[in-house]
Write a protein that holds these residues in place. Structure first.
Motif, PDB file in Angstrom:
ATOM      1  N   THR A 671       0.840  -1.196   0.000  1.00 37.61           N
ATOM      2  CA  THR A 671       0.000   0.000   0.000  1.00 37.61           C
ATOM      3  C   THR A 671       0.877   1.248   0.000  1.00 37.61           C
ATOM      4  O   THR A 671       1.850   1.332   0.745  1.00 37.61           O
ATOM      5  N   VAL A 684      -2.984   3.535  -2.892  1.00 35.85           N
ATOM      6  CA  VAL A 684      -2.888   2.683  -4.073  1.00 35.85           C
ATOM      7  C   VAL A 684      -1.977   1.507  -3.744  1.00 35.85           C
ATOM      8  O   VAL A 684      -1.355   1.466  -2.673  1.00 35.85           O
ATOM      9  N   HIS A 685      -1.886   0.569  -4.693  1.00 35.69           N
ATOM     10  CA  HIS A 685      -1.217  -0.693  -4.355  1.00 35.69           C
ATOM     11  C   HIS A 685      -0.126  -1.094  -5.341  1.00 35.69           C
ATOM     12  O   HIS A 685       0.315  -2.254  -5.340  1.00 35.69           O
ATOM     13  N   SER A 686       0.351  -0.150  -6.134  1.00 40.29           N
ATOM     14  CA  SER A 686       1.437  -0.478  -7.064  1.00 40.29           C
ATOM     15  C   SER A 686       2.198   0.785  -7.423  1.00 40.29           C
ATOM     16  O   SER A 686       1.691   1.909  -7.299  1.00 40.29           O
ATOM     17  N   ALA A 688       2.942   1.585 -10.417  1.00 40.59           N
ATOM     18  CA  ALA A 688       2.297   2.169 -11.591  1.00 40.59           C
ATOM     19  C   ALA A 688       1.183   3.125 -11.185  1.00 40.59           C
ATOM     20  O   ALA A 688       1.042   4.223 -11.746  1.00 40.59           O
ATOM     21  N   GLU A 689       0.379   2.726 -10.216  1.00 38.02           N
ATOM     22  CA  GLU A 689      -0.695   3.603  -9.745  1.00 38.02           C
ATOM     23  C   GLU A 689      -0.121   4.845  -9.064  1.00 38.02           C
ATOM     24  O   GLU A 689      -0.664   5.952  -9.204  1.00 38.02           O
ATOM     25  N   ARG A 691       2.687   6.251  -9.813  1.00 39.50           N
ATOM     26  CA  ARG A 691       3.200   7.106 -10.881  1.00 39.50           C
ATOM     27  C   ARG A 691       2.063   7.913 -11.506  1.00 39.50           C
ATOM     28  O   ARG A 691       2.213   9.105 -11.804  1.00 39.50           O
ATOM     29  N   GLU A 692       0.917   7.292 -11.684  1.00 32.95           N
ATOM     30  CA  GLU A 692      -0.238   8.002 -12.240  1.00 32.95           C
ATOM     31  C   GLU A 692      -0.667   9.135 -11.312  1.00 32.95           C
ATOM     32  O   GLU A 692      -0.993  10.234 -11.765  1.00 32.95           O
ATOM     33  N   GLN A 693      -0.657   8.867 -10.010  1.00 37.43           N
ATOM     34  CA  GLN A 693      -1.026   9.913  -9.056  1.00 37.43           C
ATOM     35  C   GLN A 693      -0.061  11.091  -9.127  1.00 37.43           C
ATOM     36  O   GLN A 693      -0.470  12.250  -9.149  1.00 37.43           O
TER      37      GLN A 693
END
Length: 706
Positions: A671, A684-686, A688-689, A691-693
């Protein structure tokens, strides 16, 4: 016969250990001997890379007759100004009051209790240029001490009062313009105010600030960097342009060693064409940090090359066994007969013929033209402008050959003294550069140096300022700047590696610094705990007699002020530990910033930077659960921002800071919490997520944006 300087940590002192002078270090024993014999103290202050210090030593201190006279009529005391900046500052004030000028070597005559009554700088071996010879000076002081003692005592009292009054006048002037801090929501934008003053003082023709001699403005570069990331577009654009002009000018100039990397101390000329050739650790640490950070924010401009070359110089030429870093390289190059003052800069200079000999006629001539080497006497290599792509390719091709040829020359001497604060600056720079340049070897070098400093300089209660050959025995306690700069270095390593050991050590040093170097002000309160800060934990009796109080002056010099660096440390600890008490201590460290922003921003660059940082919401990325690979990928997603403005915190690490409280692995999954101003988004849990944030918001904080 060796004197008491044998075995001292300072190379400058050891250089005088075999003089025919019974030199003593600055300590109680020396002044006790002067009191017992009822003779003056002759205080000589210099440093290892000082050209004229070497000259005076060769001309006078190596003369047996001069040595015998000194020993008979004085207690001679030798001080390294880099090892004892407290002594240097007190007696430089006295010298300037007595003579209207200062410099090194500094020659001061003291009463046995430490008050100055006569002073000067360099004195020749024979009368010249209106100056008496050194021997004539000694004889005149001896005569006055014997026949006109009351006059000298009165003069000493007057100088001590003036030194004390001068310090008090400065404190009054500084405190008179004090403004509440933090005050980010109201009042003037001090960063914008300071920027306007700096733009007015910029040399519009040659870059940098002021005329000759011209110094790299290392301590104000962080302020320009921060201003360039601001939300006010006009201010940010002007700050960025000034920063770029300054960085480009310096890296293309003779102040930068184009062959071996690293920066010289300053330029003798306004146009940056002739350096003074000593290389100082503190200059190169600060400039490495500035160029590495600029490389992340301004990719493609070549700042990564300058940063890498400077880091290479540090690791190759100043790194010592054990990992710590030496203080400096001399300006002078010893000749074959050992004369250490025979050739200032000789190691670095080239003639046109030498370039042709090493590189061949075609390339040698092209490089001579490119680097400003005309026929005739040896010259430093510098293009005077940023090179184009083809020019850079030529230079990259010939540099290794020039470096190899230069390596066959006699190199300048090195001062192997380890100064805790300067090494702290270096650890910070290497840790950040390792992340920003994606060079893990630099981070490892920073860790090795930091580990050495902790093992050798820290005894669990006190920090030693200096060491030599792995021993800090005989060192004075570190100054406030040593504690602060080393604490900042540990925080830089924590940000670079995530290892909480460094965070815990930084917090420990900051706590001891608060205890040792401050006390509550009489009018302080719970909500505004005003504190009075000192540069010294304990002020030696001779300095008290000389008029020094040891009180901290919140002004930058060649390095940022200790108070400003400690303030920066406290701001980071506040952000990491969510401890408001840390933030409330900061105003008492920063000084009267509104006054300084208007009058002397170059003297308060770091403090102004800290004030602006304190007004910006802290940003965190907190990692909980998952594997080591999950966390590594998340750190990679944060990237350069982990150094430039975002705190990455591993909530599972033992001793994790307070920002990790309440952050758990939800449902047993990896997390990530992205937080700003102590408020977090949906976890988020990755990577990649994450990075999007981060990309969706352009970064969590203003300071993290490249």
């Amino acid at each position: 016969m060796p004197n008491r300087l044998t075995g001292q940590s300072s190379a400058y002192l050891r250089q005088h250990a075999d003089n025919p002078v019974d030199w003593q270090p600055f300590d109680d024993a020396a002044f006790a001997e002067a009191a017992r014999r009822d003779v003056p103290v002759f205080l000589s202050v210099g440093y290892a890379a000082c050209h004229w210090c070497h000259v005076m030593a060769h001309e006078s201190f190596e003369d047996p007759e001069v040595g015998a006279y000194l020993d008979e009529h004085f207690v001679p005391v030798k001080v390294d100004r880099e090892e004892r900046p407290d002594v240097d500052a007190a007696y430089m004030s006295a010298t300037q009051l007595l003579t209207g000028q200062g410099g090194w070597p500094m020659s001061v005559f003291l009463t046995p209790d430490g008050r100055a009554f006569h002073a000067g700088t360099y004195f020749p071996p024979r009368p010249a240029h209106g100056m008496p010879s050194f021997r004539q000076l000694l004889e005149a002081v001896t005569e006055a001490w014997t026949d006109r003692r009351d006059e000298l005592e009165q003069a000493a009292d007057a100088v001590a009062r003036a030194v004390s009054g001068q310090a008090e006048d400065l404190r009054t002037a500084l405190s008179g313009g004090a403004v509440p801090v933090p005050a980010a929501e109201g009042g003037p934008d001090l960063t914008a105010v300071a920027l306007e003053v700096l733009l007015q003082k910029e040399d519009p023709e040659h870059g940098g600030f002021g005329g000759a001699p011209k110094f790299p403005p290392a301590t104000v570069l962080p302020l320009l960097e921060l201003a360039a990331t601001g939300t006010e577009e006009q201010v940010a654009g002007r700050a960025r342009d000034l920063l770029v002009r300054t960085l480009d000018t310096m890296r293309a100039s003779a102040v930068f060693d184009q062959v071996g990397g690293g920066f010289y101390r300053y330029s003798v000329t306004r146009e940056w064409s002739l350096p003074h050739y000593e290389k100082m650790l503190y200059d190169n640490a600060q400039l490495l940090r500035a160029y590495a950070r600029a490389a992340a924010r301004e990719p493609g401009r070549g700042y990564d090359r300058t940063a890498a070359d400077t880091a290479g110089f540090l690791l190759r030429e100043l790194r010592l066994p054990g990992g710590a870093f030496a203080s400096s390289l001399d300006a002078d190059t010893p000749s074959a007969d050992g004369d250490v003052h025979s050739g200032e800069g000789a190691f670095y200079l080239w003639t046109r013929a030498e370039l042709v000999e090493v590189l061949g006629s075609g390339r040698g001539t092209a490089v001579a033209d490119l680097m400003g080497v005309a026929a005739g006497r040896p010259r430093p290599l510098h293009p005077g402008r940023v090179l184009g792509d083809e020019e850079q390719a030529l230079w990259d091709a010939v540099r290794p050959g020039l470096a190899a040829a230069r390596a066959s020359r006699t190199a300048p001497a090195r001062d192997d003294k380890v100064v805790a604060g300067w090494n702290g600056l270096t650890v910070t720079a290497l840790a950040e550069a390792g992340v920003l340049l994606q060079d893990p070897a630099l981070v490892l070098a920073a860790e090795e140096a930091a580990g050495h400093l902790w093992e050798v300089h820290w005894d669990g209660r006190r920090l030693a300022r200096t060491s030599h050959a792995g021993s800090a025995g005989g060192s004075i306690e570190g100054l406030l700047e040593d504690y602060a700069m080393l604490a900042e270095a540990f925080l830089a390593l924590y940000r670079a590696t995530g290892a909480t050991t460094w965070f815990e050590r930084a917090r420990e040093l900051a706590g001891v610094a608060e205890e040792r170097f401050s006390h509550p002000a009489a009018d302080g309160g719970e909500e505004a705990p005003e504190r009075v800060w000192s540069d010294l934990a304990d002020v030696p009796a001779p300095l008290l007699a000389a008029g020094s109080s040891g009180r901290a002056v919140p002004l930058d010099d060649v390095t940022p002020s200790g108070t400003a660096v400690l303030a920066a440390v406290l701001v980071q600890l506040w952000a990491l530990d969510e401890d408001e008490r840390r933030a409330r201590l900061v105003p008492s460290l920063l000084g009267p910033l509104e006054l300084l922003a208007h009058r002397s921003p170059r003297g308060a660059g770091r403090a102004l930077t800290v004030r602006a940082e304190l007004g910006s919401p802290p940003a965190h990325v907190v990692l909980a659960g998952g594997t080591a690979e999950d966390k590594l990928e998340a750190r990679r997603a944060v990237g350069a921002a982990a150094v430039l403005g975002v705190h990455v915190v591993d909530a599972d690490a033992p001793g994790a800071p307070g920002a990790a409280r309440g952050k758990e692995a939800l449902g047993g999954r990896f997390t990530v919490y992205a937080c700003r101003d102590f408020a977090c988004r949906a976890p988020v849990h990755s990577a990649a997520e994450l990075r999007e944030q981060l990309e969706g918001d352009g970064g969590l904080s203003r300071a993290s944006r490249p």
